[in-house]
Design an enzyme around this catalytic site. Sequence first.
Site, PDB file in Angstrom:
ATOM      1  N   GLY A  16      41.664  46.453  39.434  1.00 24.69           N
ATOM      2  CA  GLY A  16      40.318  46.175  38.940  1.00 24.69           C
ATOM      3  C   GLY A  16      39.322  46.289  40.079  1.00 24.69           C
ATOM      4  O   GLY A  16      39.689  46.598  41.205  1.00 24.69           O
ATOM      5  N   LYS A  22      41.718  39.716  41.352  1.00 26.76           N
ATOM      6  CA  LYS A  22      43.050  40.289  41.617  1.00 26.76           C
ATOM      7  C   LYS A  22      43.862  39.430  42.579  1.00 26.76           C
ATOM      8  O   LYS A  22      45.023  39.127  42.330  1.00 26.76           O
ATOM      9  CB  LYS A  22      42.930  41.695  42.239  1.00 26.76           C
ATOM     10  N   ASP A  88      49.028  42.714  48.946  1.00 27.14           N
ATOM     11  CA  ASP A  88      47.598  42.660  48.611  1.00 27.14           C
ATOM     12  C   ASP A  88      46.871  43.839  49.256  1.00 27.14           C
ATOM     13  O   ASP A  88      47.353  44.400  50.232  1.00 27.14           O
ATOM     14  CB  ASP A  88      46.993  41.330  49.089  1.00 27.14           C
ATOM     15  N   GLU A  89      45.721  44.192  48.712  1.00 28.23           N
ATOM     16  CA  GLU A  89      44.891  45.294  49.243  1.00 28.23           C
ATOM     17  C   GLU A  89      45.705  46.588  49.366  1.00 28.23           C
ATOM     18  O   GLU A  89      45.611  47.320  50.368  1.00 28.23           O
ATOM     19  CB  GLU A  89      44.294  44.911  50.604  1.00 28.23           C
TER      20      GLU A  89
END
Length: 187
Positions: A16, A22, A88-89
Site C-alpha cells: 500500500g 503496513k 520491512d521496507e
Amino acid sequence: MTLSPKNSGWIEVITGSMFSGKTEELIRRMRRAEIAKMNTVLFKPFIDNRYSSKHVVSHNKSKLESIMVKTSNEIIKYSNEMDVIGIDEAQFFDNQIVDVCKRLADKKIRVIVAGLDTDYRGKPFGFMPQLMCESDYLDKLRAICVICGNPASYTQRTISNSKQVLIGETDMYEARCRNCFELPVND
Ligand code: ZN
C-alpha cells in the site's frame, strides 16, 4: 487468514501507500507469532535508518527490534530455527529478495513482507510487483487522502526532487487518492 497451511511455509505480502499502516500490521502479526511462542526475527534494509537503527518503527510509534541487513541474501543466514521471518521496507531490497523469500518459504518458514507498491510517481517500486505475484496471501492497505478524505492508494511527494528515495518522510510525503494525486512535473 482463517485456514493456515499445515507443514508448509508461505509468503504474506502487506503493501500500500505510505501512511496506510503496513508496518503497524507487520508488527502486529510478528507480535502475535511471538505470543504463540514461535521463533521470530524481523529485518529491514540498511537504507532506512529513520527513528531508530535497531527497531522497525511505525508512524504511530509502535516498534519491534530488528536486524538491519545490507543485502537480501544476509537474511538467509539468520533463518535457522526460525518459524516466522518479517521483512520491512521490502521495496528497497536488491533483486535477490524474491528468491530469498521463496527459499525461506521452502524451508517451511512463514515469511511476512511489507513494502510500498508504488513510488512518488505512482510507478511500481523495486521488486514489490514480483513479491506480490509470488505471495500466497496479499493485503493492499489504503491510507486516507489528506485532501478529500477518500481511501488513498498514492504517495504524494510534497517537495520537488526527482530522486526515487528520500529518507525523512513525514514532512515530505502525504497520502492522496486517485483524484487528488498529482504527477510530479519536474521528471
Ligand atoms: Zn482525495
